[in-house]
Motif scaffolding. Sequence first.
Motif, PDB file in Angstrom:
ATOM      1  N   MET A 227     -16.671  -0.669  -5.651  1.00  8.68           N
ATOM      2  CA  MET A 227     -16.093  -2.038  -5.426  1.00  8.68           C
ATOM      3  C   MET A 227     -15.120  -2.350  -6.494  1.00  8.68           C
ATOM      4  SD  MET A 227     -18.756  -4.841  -3.614  1.00  8.68           S
ATOM      5  CE  MET A 227     -17.215  -5.807  -3.334  1.00  8.68           C
ATOM      6  N   SER A 228     -14.117  -2.989  -6.131  1.00 14.49           N
ATOM      7  CA  SER A 228     -13.203  -3.303  -7.226  1.00 14.49           C
ATOM      8  C   SER A 228     -12.359  -4.481  -6.971  1.00 14.49           C
ATOM      9  CB  SER A 228     -12.336  -2.125  -7.597  1.00 14.49           C
ATOM     10  OG  SER A 228     -11.291  -2.512  -8.539  1.00 14.49           O
ATOM     11  N   THR A 229     -12.192  -5.549  -7.796  1.00 13.15           N
ATOM     12  CA  THR A 229     -10.920  -6.403  -7.747  1.00 13.15           C
ATOM     13  C   THR A 229      -9.857  -5.633  -7.932  1.00 13.15           C
ATOM     14  OG1 THR A 229     -10.988  -6.746 -10.044  1.00 13.15           O
ATOM     15  CG2 THR A 229     -12.465  -8.394  -8.575  1.00 13.15           C
ATOM     16  N   ILE A 230      -8.736  -6.249  -6.914  1.00 13.19           N
ATOM     17  CA  ILE A 230      -7.485  -5.690  -7.124  1.00 13.19           C
ATOM     18  C   ILE A 230      -6.426  -6.702  -7.448  1.00 13.19           C
ATOM     19  CG2 ILE A 230      -7.873  -4.224  -5.127  1.00 13.19           C
ATOM     20  CD1 ILE A 230      -6.652  -6.199  -3.224  1.00 13.19           C
ATOM     21  N   ARG A 231      -5.268  -5.865  -8.288  1.00 12.46           N
ATOM     22  CA  ARG A 231      -4.300  -6.864  -8.682  1.00 12.46           C
ATOM     23  C   ARG A 231      -3.127  -6.912  -7.842  1.00 12.46           C
ATOM     24  NH1 ARG A 231      -3.275  -1.819 -10.759  1.00 12.46           N
ATOM     25  NH2 ARG A 231      -1.025  -0.960 -10.911  1.00 12.46           N
ATOM     26  N   ASP A 232      -1.979  -7.799  -8.060  1.00  9.27           N
ATOM     27  CA  ASP A 232      -1.072  -7.618  -7.233  1.00  9.27           C
ATOM     28  C   ASP A 232      -0.277  -6.285  -7.381  1.00  9.27           C
ATOM     29  OD1 ASP A 232      -1.727 -10.539  -7.099  1.00  9.27           O
ATOM     30  OD2 ASP A 232       0.114 -11.232  -7.942  1.00  9.27           O
ATOM     31  N   GLY A 233       0.058  -5.935  -6.352  1.00  9.43           N
ATOM     32  CA  GLY A 233       0.784  -4.636  -6.287  1.00  9.43           C
ATOM     33  C   GLY A 233       1.088  -4.116  -4.779  1.00  9.43           C
ATOM     34  N   GLN A 234       1.093  -2.811  -4.970  1.00  3.34           N
ATOM     35  CA  GLN A 234       1.150  -2.000  -3.477  1.00  3.34           C
ATOM     36  C   GLN A 234      -0.064  -1.079  -3.158  1.00  3.34           C
ATOM     37  OE1 GLN A 234       5.110  -0.239  -3.426  1.00  3.34           O
ATOM     38  NE2 GLN A 234       6.013  -1.964  -2.663  1.00  3.34           N
ATOM     39  N   LEU A 235      -0.328  -1.398  -1.939  1.00  7.80           N
ATOM     40  CA  LEU A 235      -1.328  -0.340  -1.417  1.00  7.80           C
ATOM     41  C   LEU A 235      -0.286   0.867  -0.840  1.00  7.80           C
ATOM     42  CD1 LEU A 235      -3.473  -2.332   0.969  1.00  7.80           C
ATOM     43  CD2 LEU A 235      -4.325  -1.200  -0.775  1.00  7.80           C
ATOM     44  N   LEU A 236      -0.905   2.131  -1.102  1.00  3.57           N
ATOM     45  CA  LEU A 236      -0.172   3.038  -0.710  1.00  3.57           C
ATOM     46  C   LEU A 236      -0.911   3.740   0.495  1.00  3.57           C
ATOM     47  CD1 LEU A 236       1.412   4.675  -3.841  1.00  3.57           C
ATOM     48  CD2 LEU A 236       2.508   3.218  -2.230  1.00  3.57           C
ATOM     49  N   VAL A 237      -0.400   3.862   1.748  1.00  7.35           N
ATOM     50  CA  VAL A 237      -1.227   4.299   2.878  1.00  7.35           C
ATOM     51  C   VAL A 237      -0.562   5.710   3.127  1.00  7.35           C
ATOM     52  CG1 VAL A 237      -2.171   3.970   4.990  1.00  7.35           C
ATOM     53  CG2 VAL A 237      -1.951   2.109   3.635  1.00  7.35           C
ATOM     54  N   GLN A 238      -1.475   6.486   3.249  1.00 11.15           N
ATOM     55  CA  GLN A 238      -0.751   7.996   3.367  1.00 11.15           C
ATOM     56  C   GLN A 238      -1.761   8.339   4.687  1.00 11.15           C
ATOM     57  OE1 GLN A 238      -1.011  10.792   0.092  1.00 11.15           O
ATOM     58  NE2 GLN A 238      -0.189  12.578   1.548  1.00 11.15           N
ATOM     59  N   ARG A 239      -0.799   8.627   5.985  1.00  7.12           N
ATOM     60  CA  ARG A 239      -1.558   8.703   7.209  1.00  7.12           C
ATOM     61  C   ARG A 239      -1.963  10.182   7.368  1.00  7.12           C
ATOM     62  NH1 ARG A 239      -0.833   4.167  10.355  1.00  7.12           N
ATOM     63  NH2 ARG A 239       0.790   2.836   9.957  1.00  7.12           N
ATOM     64  N   THR A 240      -1.354  11.032   6.912  1.00  6.88           N
ATOM     65  CA  THR A 240      -1.607  12.330   6.944  1.00  6.88           C
ATOM     66  C   THR A 240      -1.491  13.004   5.715  1.00  6.88           C
ATOM     67  OG1 THR A 240       0.613  13.049   7.367  1.00  6.88           O
ATOM     68  CG2 THR A 240      -0.985  12.552   9.240  1.00  6.88           C
ATOM     69  N   ALA A 241      -2.256  14.284   5.204  1.00 13.33           N
ATOM     70  CA  ALA A 241      -2.074  15.005   4.120  1.00 13.33           C
ATOM     71  C   ALA A 241      -0.670  15.564   3.997  1.00 13.33           C
ATOM     72  CB  ALA A 241      -3.088  16.339   4.163  1.00 13.33           C
ATOM     73  N   GLY A 242       0.003  15.167   2.963  1.00 11.06           N
ATOM     74  CA  GLY A 242       1.283  15.726   2.788  1.00 11.06           C
ATOM     75  C   GLY A 242       2.506  14.774   3.552  1.00 11.06           C
ATOM     76  N   GLY A 243       1.950  13.625   4.055  1.00 15.16           N
ATOM     77  CA  GLY A 243       2.686  12.601   4.630  1.00 15.16           C
ATOM     78  C   GLY A 243       3.134  11.675   3.536  1.00 15.16           C
ATOM     79  N   ALA A 244       4.303  11.135   3.791  1.00 16.06           N
ATOM     80  CA  ALA A 244       4.858   9.967   2.819  1.00 16.06           C
ATOM     81  C   ALA A 244       3.921   8.782   2.915  1.00 16.06           C
ATOM     82  CB  ALA A 244       6.428   9.870   3.440  1.00 16.06           C
ATOM     83  N   PRO A 245       3.720   8.182   1.793  1.00 12.29           N
ATOM     84  CA  PRO A 245       2.890   7.045   1.587  1.00 12.29           C
ATOM     85  C   PRO A 245       3.824   5.934   1.902  1.00 12.29           C
ATOM     86  CG  PRO A 245       3.463   7.869  -0.530  1.00 12.29           C
ATOM     87  CD  PRO A 245       4.065   8.778   0.328  1.00 12.29           C
ATOM     88  N   GLU A 246       2.783   4.870   2.964  1.00 17.67           N
ATOM     89  CA  GLU A 246       3.803   3.777   3.246  1.00 17.67           C
ATOM     90  C   GLU A 246       3.107   2.644   2.376  1.00 17.67           C
ATOM     91  OE1 GLU A 246       2.960   0.483   7.036  1.00 17.67           O
ATOM     92  OE2 GLU A 246       2.207   2.376   7.041  1.00 17.67           O
TER      93      GLU A 246
END
Length: 84
Positions: free
Chosen positions: A41-60
């Motif tokens: 568990m962690s608190t989060i700071r303002d920023g961007q989540l980077l979601v990578q749908r597939t291995a090697g895919g561009a993060p959203e």
Amino acid sequence: MPLHFELVTPEKLLRSEEVHMVTVPGTEGDFAVLEGHAPFMSTIRDGQLLVQRTAGGAPEPIAIRGGFAEVSDKGLTVLAEHAD
């Protein structure tokens, strides 16, 4: 195996999907979560989540503000105060 990822704000569930990896802006530094990650568990700071749908895919990138992240045997849940 994919990682189950959910992004939730006080208003609604924004995402519920299977992804390869998510990088979270934790208050102690960014951390990446893959399937099988130890419970955490962690608190989060303002920023961007980077979601990578597939291995090697561009993060959203998804802009988020405040909240916390929980990694469990069910996957990763990010409870953000606000997300764009």
